[in-house]
Design an enzyme around this catalytic site. Structure first.
Site, mmCIF file in Angstrom:
data_model
loop_
_atom_site.group_PDB
_atom_site.id
_atom_site.type_symbol
_atom_site.label_atom_id
_atom_site.label_comp_id
_atom_site.label_asym_id
_atom_site.label_seq_id
_atom_site.Cartn_x
_atom_site.Cartn_y
_atom_site.Cartn_z
ATOM 1 N N HIS A 26 0.814 -1.219 0.000
ATOM 2 C CA HIS A 26 0.000 0.000 0.000
ATOM 3 C C HIS A 26 0.846 1.267 0.000
ATOM 4 O O HIS A 26 0.345 2.333 -0.354
ATOM 5 C CB HIS A 26 -1.006 -0.022 1.145
ATOM 6 C CG HIS A 26 -0.487 0.303 2.497
ATOM 7 N ND1 HIS A 26 -0.377 -0.626 3.501
ATOM 8 C CD2 HIS A 26 -0.075 1.471 3.042
ATOM 9 C CE1 HIS A 26 0.072 -0.048 4.598
ATOM 10 N NE2 HIS A 26 0.272 1.224 4.341
ATOM 11 N N ASP A 36 0.046 -7.575 1.533
ATOM 12 C CA ASP A 36 0.521 -6.199 1.709
ATOM 13 C C ASP A 36 2.039 -6.133 1.815
ATOM 14 O O ASP A 36 2.588 -5.311 2.541
ATOM 15 C CB ASP A 36 -0.137 -5.548 2.925
ATOM 16 C CG ASP A 36 -0.050 -4.018 2.904
ATOM 17 O OD1 ASP A 36 0.152 -3.456 1.813
ATOM 18 O OD2 ASP A 36 -0.165 -3.396 3.973
ATOM 19 N N GLY A 89 3.144 6.976 7.701
ATOM 20 C CA GLY A 89 4.548 7.031 7.305
ATOM 21 C C GLY A 89 5.361 5.886 7.864
ATOM 22 O O GLY A 89 6.422 5.555 7.338
ATOM 23 N N ASN A 90 4.874 5.254 8.955
ATOM 24 C CA ASN A 90 5.535 4.057 9.487
ATOM 25 C C ASN A 90 5.287 2.827 8.627
ATOM 26 O O ASN A 90 6.000 1.826 8.748
ATOM 27 C CB ASN A 90 5.054 3.746 10.898
ATOM 28 C CG ASN A 90 5.750 4.551 11.975
ATOM 29 O OD1 ASN A 90 5.178 5.491 12.511
ATOM 30 N ND2 ASN A 90 6.984 4.210 12.282
ATOM 31 N N SER A 91 4.268 2.874 7.783
ATOM 32 C CA SER A 91 3.932 1.722 6.955
ATOM 33 C C SER A 91 5.153 1.192 6.214
ATOM 34 O O SER A 91 5.871 1.943 5.556
ATOM 35 C CB SER A 91 2.865 2.097 5.925
ATOM 36 O OG SER A 91 1.585 2.037 6.461
ATOM 37 N N GLY A 121 -14.483 -19.837 -0.788
ATOM 38 C CA GLY A 121 -15.547 -19.123 -1.479
ATOM 39 C C GLY A 121 -16.641 -18.629 -0.561
ATOM 40 O O GLY A 121 -17.756 -18.357 -1.012
ATOM 41 N N VAL A 122 -16.345 -18.521 0.734
ATOM 42 C CA VAL A 122 -17.313 -17.964 1.677
ATOM 43 C C VAL A 122 -16.658 -16.857 2.484
ATOM 44 O O VAL A 122 -15.463 -16.899 2.769
ATOM 45 C CB VAL A 122 -17.881 -19.041 2.630
ATOM 46 C CG1 VAL A 122 -18.695 -20.056 1.868
ATOM 47 C CG2 VAL A 122 -16.776 -19.713 3.430
#
Length: 422
Positions: free
Chosen positions: A164, A194, A268-270, A329-330
């Site tokens: 992200h 991610d 910004g820590n991401s 699929g649930v």
């Protein structure tokens, strides 16, 4: 400032820098900051939001019958309002950073169980391995669009960050410990986990040591080093403990199992590292929890466990993407013991959505069912299903015990590649 708006389909996207095209209003973004996207909603912490909803808003003005305590009289309505009935958002990212000509090879450095370090020693050892990442879009000229963090995984320039952080980016620059900036090339990214890997043309860098996240215990000391808010606060260190392990968090239609920490994590820590008390990476920070109604929530940060990170990174180095995932699929959510007693229904997992084209749909699992067992074992948390699915491949089967309005049945479902559910 709020990072989570449950009524917006774009809550997870990074805000543009102030003054840039599509920038957020000043009241939602501190002056001088650059926001990167924070996925900040937790299915397992959803009750926090529900409680606030009851107090402030109830379930909203509609024709539903409610009990005196504010809960719908129909338990189906309760869970549909809690978990929703629409198809979950697809996990995707739009990364246009130029690809590296050759993905090459990467061997992550795993450190031995060394001596415990105090926090000043951790900072001295680890801060040279932490980088800032400036992300640019072509239509924004020389101004960067988003700002985040990353960690050096090899002395020759491989860097791990969050997907992200670089989402919607057309180019990126890495800011090293000494302040020098280097153009980044993309090795690969995975929106589901991610995790992304980029590379710069540099040698002699200080690669971080990693350690297995399986060694962690609640109460262990940890430290986060990253770049909150803007380059002005680059290489900020915060400290805390491991608050919980295997915390299930909802991220853009999928569930992640994360480390929870009370170390301060901000915009910004991401993509930055979470270190153990030996100065070894045991996670990559990627989320912070806040209230959608503006009340203060402190010390709820999250990180992707290093064991997950390493497996994803190796897949990205090998193929540039992660293949071979399987899905039932649930879409499911827990029926807690208290709510099960309140409505006189079984404890288990409420089925809020069944994916079209899945074998679950073909075999007859329906929206509103409650899954009580998987392969004969109690299923009270999403992890009970994900654990049963671990190591299986497309074509393998799971057997669910399903309760539907007083009837119990066994339904065997074949796992499928999500790409084949059409």
């Amino acid at each position: 400032m709020g990072w989570y708006d449950p009524n917006s389909n774009d809550w997870y996207k990074p805000n543009a820098r102030p003054g840039a095209k599509n920038a957020q209003t000043a009241q939602s973004l501190p002056a001088g900051s650059r926001r990167t996207r924070y996925a900040a909603i937790a299915a397992c912490l959803g009750l926090l939001i529900i409680v606030i909803t009851y107090v402030i808003c109830g379930f909203g003005a509609d024709t539903t019958d409610y009990n005196s305590d504010g809960k719908p009289s129909d338990w189906h309505v309760y869970f549909d309002k809690l978990y929703g009935i629409e198809a979950p958002a697809s996990v995707s990212a739009n990364v246009n950073i130029p690809l590296a000509e050759d993905r090459g090879s990467l061997s992550i450095k795993n450190g031995a169980a060394g001596a415990y370090l105090d926090f000043s020693a951790i900072y001295e050892k680890c801060s040279p391995s932490v980088v800032g990442i400036k992300v640019f879009r072509d239509d924004d000229g020389e101004d960067y669009y988003a700002w985040g963090s990353g960690v050096i995984a090899s002395s020759d320039g491989y860097i791990i960050t969050n997907t992200h952080v670089i989402d919607d980016g057309d180019s990126a620059k890495v800011v090293l410990y000494d302040g020098s900036e280097h153009e980044a090339k993309l090795i690969g990214f995975d929106a589901t986990s991610d995790i992304a890997v980029i590379k710069i043309d540099a040698t002699g860098l200080t690669a971080a040591e990693f350690a297995s996240s399986s060694t962690l215990s609640v109460g262990d000391s940890v430290a986060a080093i990253g770049n909150p808010l803007s380059p002005d606060l680059r290489l900020t260190m915060t400290r805390g403990i491991v608050s919980a392990l295997n915390r299930e968090m909802s991220y853009n239609g999928t569930t992640m199992s994360l480390i929870q920490t009370d170390a301060s994590i901000n915009e910004g820590n991401s993509g930055g590292p979470l270190f153990n008390s030996r100065g070894q990476v045991i996670g990559i920070t990627n989320m912070k929890m806040i209230s959608s109604f503006g009340s203060g929530v402190e010390g709820l940060g999250f990180a992707i466990p290093s064991d997950t990170v390493e497996s994803i990174v190796q897949a990205l180095i090998k193929d540039g993407a992660v293949y071979g995932r399987v899905s039932i699929g649930v879409t499911i959510g827990p029926v807690s013991e208290d709510i099960a007693k309140y409505y006189d229904i079984p404890q288990g997992l409420y089925v809020s959505y069944v994916t079209e084209g899945s074998d679950a749909e073909a075999k007859g699992i329906e929206h509103g069912d409650i899954i009580t067992k998987v392969n004969g074992e109690d299923a009270f948390a999403n992890s009970d299903v994900s654990d049963a699915k671990e190591g299986l491949k497309a074509g393998d089967e799971l057997t669910f015990t399903v309760w539907r309005d007083g009837r119990t049945m066994e339904i065997t479902v074949k796992l499928m590649d999500p790409a084949d559910m059409k």
